[in-house]
Enzyme design. Structure first.
Site, mmCIF file in Angstrom:
data_model
loop_
_atom_site.group_PDB
_atom_site.id
_atom_site.type_symbol
_atom_site.label_atom_id
_atom_site.label_comp_id
_atom_site.label_asym_id
_atom_site.label_seq_id
_atom_site.Cartn_x
_atom_site.Cartn_y
_atom_site.Cartn_z
ATOM 1 C CG ASP A 1 16.246 -12.975 -31.980
ATOM 2 O OD1 ASP A 1 17.476 -11.997 -31.660
ATOM 3 O OD2 ASP A 1 16.342 -14.033 -33.596
ATOM 4 C CG HIS B 1 21.607 -5.621 -34.762
ATOM 5 N ND1 HIS B 1 20.633 -4.686 -34.029
ATOM 6 C CD2 HIS B 1 21.293 -6.846 -34.497
ATOM 7 C CE1 HIS B 1 19.788 -5.966 -34.827
ATOM 8 N NE2 HIS B 1 20.293 -7.013 -35.044
ATOM 9 C CG HIS C 1 18.040 -11.078 -41.877
ATOM 10 N ND1 HIS C 1 17.760 -9.595 -41.799
ATOM 11 C CD2 HIS C 1 18.262 -12.180 -41.193
ATOM 12 C CE1 HIS C 1 18.015 -10.387 -40.056
ATOM 13 N NE2 HIS C 1 17.823 -11.085 -39.978
ATOM 14 C CG ASP D 1 22.862 -10.541 -35.839
ATOM 15 O OD1 ASP D 1 22.363 -11.717 -36.182
ATOM 16 O OD2 ASP D 1 22.169 -9.938 -36.467
#
Length: 489
Positions: free
Chosen positions: A71, A171, A183, A253
């Site tokens: 990332d 995303h 998350h 992800d």
């Protein structure tokens, strides 16, 4: 099984956390990944030189192309100490020449990533910054205007991929309207389909040229699914592949995230069936590979889908450069970052480097570790830079001037977007205790009005942004006794 026989390990991307694990654990996880035959690795943290050696070793051990990702939304220095930190996308969009700034950021990021063997730059974010309470996007976005985000994102992608790395737009189909962090759990966006067209627009703008796209662990009922987009065929295959015509690689992800659910190995099977090609960062790579293999053996259609994913990922892998020399061109990181700072010089009217100045660091997420490259306490960089320029820095409450360095940036598992009320209160008290006060906000410019005190926006907690804030102050505040700012004692 009647479908094609392919190795399911090739669609699994294992994690190597140099930021959290011991060197021995990193090496063991790398060896285990090679034994399993994974398709690649995603890296977190570490010294650039060590990362380069690690990547070289796993490449030699694999004897085939690997996806080596990280990332890198804020430059290669976001993860790797020794490489260049850059301002976040929101800051790049605030640059006087955003098109050039974005292109330079994309190119520099890719060149430095490739210099240590990272060939998959998992950036940029194409989500819209439309929800102030979003806990995870904010400064990671190029802004709220769909057309503008598509344009700037496209420039970043073109520059990155021209340098030889594969970019990843994320995303899909848009994480900007959430008020929850994926998350932690599964956010649901209840916006109507016509409004979601705005979120899709940046992805549509780059679908014909970006090498990879990351699916979001977010539910979109208006798009036909109350489950995460990652496991929704109508979104991944129907919308991204079908309607937008995207032909590149689709990644999930991180599968360890709460938004995908507790059994991420079974979720990986659903993600594959939905149209995802790479299963990124599973909790247990071996369990995920086993689940994929078992499901493919029982379902010829899934076996065919697996073969398609492996083939697509392999074809994209041939476009990778194994390495490239690091090159910053004419980019000087602090000056570059300084051009993105938002602030009115009148905020420091009456200030003097000769007055006693106190620098205080305040963070709204003290439980979260510092970003890569940061050494010492928050605010120490501003203190050191100003002291070196001849300012009278004193750690004393009776100082005439007070600079509060306030960190309020989006991070996974933090669960909050805005600076907390307690942190704002702490910043105000410190500023008001001095004759002259200023807040250096390492966060989104939208929070400047909430400070209740004069402030400038330096966007993020990267060390380069603190150094840029100090440079801004040196330029805005007159020199001591006529000496040029920065001349020292």
């Amino acid at each position: 099984m009647t479908g094609p026989c392919v190795d399911p390990a090739r669609v699994v991307i294992e994690a190597l956390r140099l930021d959290r694990w011991s060197p021995r654990e990193v090496e063991a996880r790398a060896d285990r990944g090679l034994e399993l035959g994974v398709g690649g690795f995603i890296l977190f943290g570490g010294e650039a030189e060590r990362v380069g050696r690690l990547v070289e070793r796993v490449r030699e051990g694999a004897g085939r192309p690997l996806w080596i990702g990280a990332d890198l939304e804020r430059g290669a220095g976001q993860q790797l100490r020794g490489l260049t930190e850059l301002p976040p996308p929101a800051a790049l969009a605030a640059h006087p020449d955003p098109e050039t700034a974005v292109a330079q950021a994309g190119r520099t990021t890719a060149e430095e990533a490739l210099s240590v063997g990272i060939n998959w730059v998992i950036a940029p974010v194409l989500d819209l910054d439309v929800e102030p309470d979003n806990p995870i996007i904010a400064t990671r976005s190029f802004g709220s205007d769909p057309r503008r985000v598509g344009e700037l994102g496209g420039r970043w992608i073109d520059a990155c991929q021209s340098a030889g790395a594969v970019a990843c737009a994320k995303h899909f189909p848009g994480h900007g309207r959430t008020t929850e962090d994926s998350h932690i759990g599964l956010p649901t966006i209840d916006a109507p389909a016509p409004l979601l067209e705005q979120d899709l627009a940046p992805f549509a703008a780059v679908a014909d040229r970006v090498g990879s796209v990351m699916a979001a662990h977010v539910a979109y009922p208006a798009l036909g699914s109350g489950r995460a987009a990652t496991v929704s065929p109508g979104i991944v295959t129907g919308l991204l592949r079908g309607r937008l015509g995207f032909e590149g690689v689709i990644s999930t992800d991180a599968m360890i995230m709460g938004g995908i659910g507790r059994n991420d190995a079974e979720a990986a099977v659903e993600a594959l069936a939905a149209g995802c090609d790479l299963m990124c960062y599973p909790a247990d790579a071996g369990a995920t590979i086993e689940a994929l293999g078992r499901a493919a053996a029982d379902d010829p259609a899934l076996a065919t889908r697996l073969a398609d994913a492996v083939g697509r990922a392999g074809r994209a892998g041939h476009a990778f450069r194994s390495a490239a020399p690091a090159s910053r061109g004419d980019l000087e990181p602090v000056a570059f970052a300084c051009d993105t700072i938002v602030g009115d010089p009148e905020a420091v009217s009456g200030w003097s480097p000769g007055a006693t100045t106190r620098v205080v660091g305040v963070s709204d997420d003290p439980e979260v570790g510092p970003p890569a490259g940061r050494a010492g306490a928050l605010g120490a960089i501003v203190s050191d830079e100003l002291r070196a320029a001849g300012w009278r820095i004193r750690d004393a409450s009776e100082a005439e001037q007070c600079i509060v360095v306030l960190a309020a940036t989006p991070r996974g598992w933090k669960g909050r977007g805005a600076p907390s009320a307690g942190v704002l209160r702490e910043a105000r008290v410190a500023v008001q205790a001095a004759a002259r006060g200023l807040v250096v906000l390492l966060g989104h410019a939208r929070w400047l009005p909430s400070l209740g005190a004069p402030g400038i926006c330096a966007w993020s907690t990267e060390t380069v942004m603190e150094r840029a804030a100090a440079a801004w102050l040196r330029a805005a505040v007159p020199a001591v006794s006529g000496r040029p700012a920065g001349s020292g004692r």
